[in-house]
Structures are given as structure tokens and as C-alpha cells.
Design an enzyme around this catalytic site. Structure first.
Site, PDB file in Angstrom:
ATOM      1  N   PRO A  83       0.856  -1.193   0.000  1.00  0.00           N
ATOM      2  CA  PRO A  83       0.000   0.000   0.000  1.00  0.00           C
ATOM      3  C   PRO A  83       0.889   1.239   0.000  1.00  0.00           C
ATOM      4  O   PRO A  83       1.927   1.261   0.655  1.00  0.00           O
ATOM      5  CB  PRO A  83      -0.778  -0.125   1.313  1.00  0.00           C
ATOM      6  CG  PRO A  83      -0.731  -1.571   1.651  1.00  0.00           C
ATOM      7  CD  PRO A  83       0.578  -2.078   1.120  1.00  0.00           C
ATOM      8  N   CYS A  84       0.471   2.252  -0.733  1.00  0.00           N
ATOM      9  CA  CYS A  84       1.431   3.291  -1.074  1.00  0.00           C
ATOM     10  C   CYS A  84       0.935   4.709  -0.835  1.00  0.00           C
ATOM     11  O   CYS A  84       1.454   5.642  -1.419  1.00  0.00           O
ATOM     12  CB  CYS A  84       1.812   3.123  -2.536  1.00  0.00           C
ATOM     13  SG  CYS A  84       0.375   2.767  -3.566  1.00  0.00           S
ATOM     14  N   GLN A  85      -0.066   4.877   0.017  1.00  0.00           N
ATOM     15  CA  GLN A  85      -0.619   6.220   0.210  1.00  0.00           C
ATOM     16  C   GLN A  85       0.443   7.225   0.639  1.00  0.00           C
ATOM     17  O   GLN A  85       0.391   8.392   0.270  1.00  0.00           O
ATOM     18  CB  GLN A  85      -1.738   6.198   1.266  1.00  0.00           C
ATOM     19  CG  GLN A  85      -3.021   5.551   0.791  1.00  0.00           C
ATOM     20  CD  GLN A  85      -2.998   4.037   0.937  1.00  0.00           C
ATOM     21  OE1 GLN A  85      -1.963   3.436   1.207  1.00  0.00           O
ATOM     22  NE2 GLN A  85      -4.130   3.409   0.737  1.00  0.00           N
ATOM     23  N   ASN A 123       4.422  -0.096  -7.357  1.00  0.00           N
ATOM     24  CA  ASN A 123       4.059   0.958  -6.413  1.00  0.00           C
ATOM     25  C   ASN A 123       3.713   2.242  -7.175  1.00  0.00           C
ATOM     26  O   ASN A 123       3.751   2.267  -8.397  1.00  0.00           O
ATOM     27  CB  ASN A 123       5.229   1.198  -5.435  1.00  0.00           C
ATOM     28  CG  ASN A 123       4.759   1.567  -4.045  1.00  0.00           C
ATOM     29  OD1 ASN A 123       4.031   2.520  -3.863  1.00  0.00           O
ATOM     30  ND2 ASN A 123       5.178   0.795  -3.043  1.00  0.00           N
TER      31      ASN A 123
END
Length: 353
Positions: A83-85, A123
């Protein structure tokens, strides 16, 4: 020749696993800390285990035992699509996602322990722009110094790989087995557009905002308020946006008064003759981007969002709410892009062995 096999870290609802499996690679397991993903993952990724685990607590030896993995296995692929927020360019509050900034570093622990034949990382482009802070620089350096040749690391637009969406993703592919650069295989022919996959002719009956589809097809869309109905009626079909109601004092949003040039995609319709914009976790909301149907006065349905992410119409999504499923879809690696990665690895592997 033995079959290639993969372990998918941060597997979510299985977008990467599904595409890799479609390319002909066996998926041993998907690992995720979100129990909500289990049912969707297990319903679609045949023969794979779903392992509920937080990577910060998962030990290399535990995974080795659970999956009977071997070190230095030329046929093993480790995949990490964290996850790359935190690294996203979208201006959101980063405090919640701060922990996620170290996920690549945690994933690299397993790569260094197992030394698999192949490594895949996917990503947001932001991880490349800040490669020192994200741990990417150190990881690429380690790969280069430990027999992985020249790793491929580049930002690709998934629209070049059969996905009807403009979505830029950072992708790293490294191999200890073949020294050639491995790049996802582009799809030949015209790029996919919204009109190629959505609309009545593609199996999507016309529906109203608030429609609930209780079947596995999930052509479900949230309800909207009466004032938003009026706004959508004013927005031009096929690519209109909020400027189409900006001169109506009843409908204009106060936050946009005098700001016609900012956030023009808000309340925006998709274009039939273009790829969709990036499908985010909020694609079922008309006020969170250009997510209004090109013709109908509503947001995209759950199934439409999944289709724009290149999930097949038969993919089964299980979740407790529309928002929960939309998050899984928006966070997914588009399966067709994953398949392009898998096919590239198989091609190089067959030539190397």
C-alpha cells in the site's frame, strides 16, 4: 523445466495474483493484514493460501515453514505491491499512512533471506521520486550487488498493457536467473478505451443512482442527493465537468466560487473515446474525481470500476459495504498489467533455463 511459482505480499483482493496466475505462474500464497480481503482472494485465486499477517511481525522462518520454501530457488518469485498512500502525490493526510512508508524495507527482508530467482515490486511513481527515503535506493543497490544484474525499474502507464485506464505505476523486476532486463510485455494493437469495455453493448444495463445489484455481477451504485441529481443533469454527456453548472447559483458549490481552474475533474464525466482516469478507492463517488458515467446520471458502479481496472466480469468481490469493495478495487494492481509482468518473466525464464 519446473513451473515458476510466486508469493504475493500485500495481496489485497488478488489483482496481482490473478494476473500472474493468468500468465501461467503458480501462486503459492497471498499475504495481507486485512481480513476483509480473504473471502475475495480465496474466491478467485485457485490453489493459493491466504495468509493473514502483518509484515512487521511476520518472520522469514515462519513463512519458510508454512509454504515449504527453499532458499536460492530459481523458480521462486517474490512480489511486493505494498500500500502506497504515503508516497502518493495526492495531497492527503500522511499520518495514517506513515507506517506504510517502511513496507518496502520490510519486504526486502524476505528477498534477502530467500534470494529468489525473481523479484517484482509495484508501487506509485512517488516511491521512485523519493527513492532514498523509501528504501528503494538501498534495495536496488543490494539487488545489483547480489547477482540480480541490472534490475528494471521504471514508471509505466498500464494503458500500454491492455488496461482501459490511464494509470502510472512504478515497477521493478529483477532476476538472479537471467541477466537480461525484464520489462512488462506491451499489448499490440489500439489502446483500450472506455467505450471498449463499458456501456449496454458490453453487458452493462442502464441503471439509476442508488441501484443495488444483489448478484455476483455487482452492478451497484451509491444513491445521490436531489441537488446532486440536478447537477448531473446539467453536466454535458461524454466528458463534461462541474463548470457546466458553475453559473447556476443554486447548484454551484460554494467552495468552488471563483475557482474555476481548480479540481475541474470533480463531478466530471468519463469520455467514451479515452482511457478512464486513474481508478482510485473513491471511484464510486461523484465528488472525488472524474467518476461520473459518460452518459448516465450516476457514479461508476462497482463492476464498472473493476472492469476499468481490467478485472474480468466473472471476478467475485466479497465485502461488507460498497466502500469496502471499492477500496479493494481501487488499490488493486490491474490484472492485465500483472499478466504482462508474468508473461515477460516466463519468456526470459524459458530462454535462460
Amino acid at each position: 523445466m519446473k513451473n515458476l511459482k510466486a508469493v504475493d505480499f500485500f495481496c489485497s483482493g488478488g489483482g496481482m495474483s490473478y494476473g500472474i496466475q493468468q500468465s501461467g505462474i503458480q501462486i503459492l500464497a497471498g499475504i495481507d493484514f486485512d481480513e476483509n480481503c480473504r473471502e475475495t482472494y480465496e474466491a478467485n485465486i485457485q490453489g493459493a493460501q491466504f495468509i493473514l499477517a502483518d509484515i512487521f511481525e511476520l518472520k522469514e522462518t515462519d513463512l519458510e515453514t508454512k509454504l515449504s520454501l527453499q532458499k536460492n530457488d530459481d523458480d521462486l518469485i517474490l512480489i511486493g505491491c505494498s500500500p502506497c498512500q504515503f508516497w502518493s502525490i495526492i495531497n492527503t493526510d500522511k499520518t495514517k499512512s506513515a507506517k506504510s512508508k517502511n513496507l518496502l524495507i520490510e519486504f526486502s527482508r524476505f528477498v534477502k533471506y530467500f534470494r529468489p530467482g525473481y523479484v517484482v515490486v509495484e508501487n506509485v511513481p512517488g516511491v521512485l521520486r523519493r527513492k532514498e527515503e523509501s528504501g528503494l535506493n538501498e534495495f536496488i543497490g543490494w539487488l545489483s550487488e547480489n547477482g540480480y544484474g541490472e534490475p528494471h525499474f521504471k514508471v509505466h502507464n498500464v494503458n500500454d498493457y491492455g488496461v482501459p485506464q490511464s494509470r502510472r505505476r512504478f515497477t521493478l523486476i529483477a532476476s538472479r536467473v537471467c541477466q537480461d532486463e525484464i520489462k512488462p510485455l506491451k499489448e499490440h494493437g489500439p489502446k483500450k478505451l472506455v467505450k471498449d469495455v463499458l456501456g449496454v453493448g458490453n453487458g452493462f444495463p442502464m441503471i439509476e443512482a442508488g441501484h443495488r445489484d444483489e448478484t455476483d455481477f455487482l452492478h451497484t451504485v451509491p444513491a445521490i442527493s436531489e441537488i446532486n441529481r440536478k447537477r448531473l443533469k446539467k453536466i454535458r454527456k461524454d466528458g463534461g465537468n462541474r463548470l457546466d453548472f458553475a453559473d447556476d447559483p443554486e447548484l454551484q458549490l460554494r467552495c468552488f466560487v471563483g475557482k474555476d481552474e481548480s479540481f475541474k475533474d470533480t463531478f466530471g464525466r468519463l469520455w467514451w473515446d479515452r482511457p478512464a482516469p486513474t481508478i482510485t478507492t473513491k471511484f464510486s463517488s461523484i465528488s472525488n474525481g472524474r467518476f461520473v458515467h459518460p452518459f448516465e446520471d450516476r457514479a461508476l458502479s462497482i463492476r464498472e470500476g473493476a472492469t476499468l481496472q481490467s478485472f474480468p466480469l466473472t471476478y467475485k468481490f466479497k465485502g461488507t459495504s460498497i466502500a469496502n469493495i471499492a477500496r479493494m478495487i481501487g488499490n488493486a494492481v490491474p490484472p492485465k498489467y500483472a499478466k504482462a509482468i508474468g508473461e515477460a518473466i516466463i519468456q526470459k525464464h524459458n530462454n535462460a533455463v
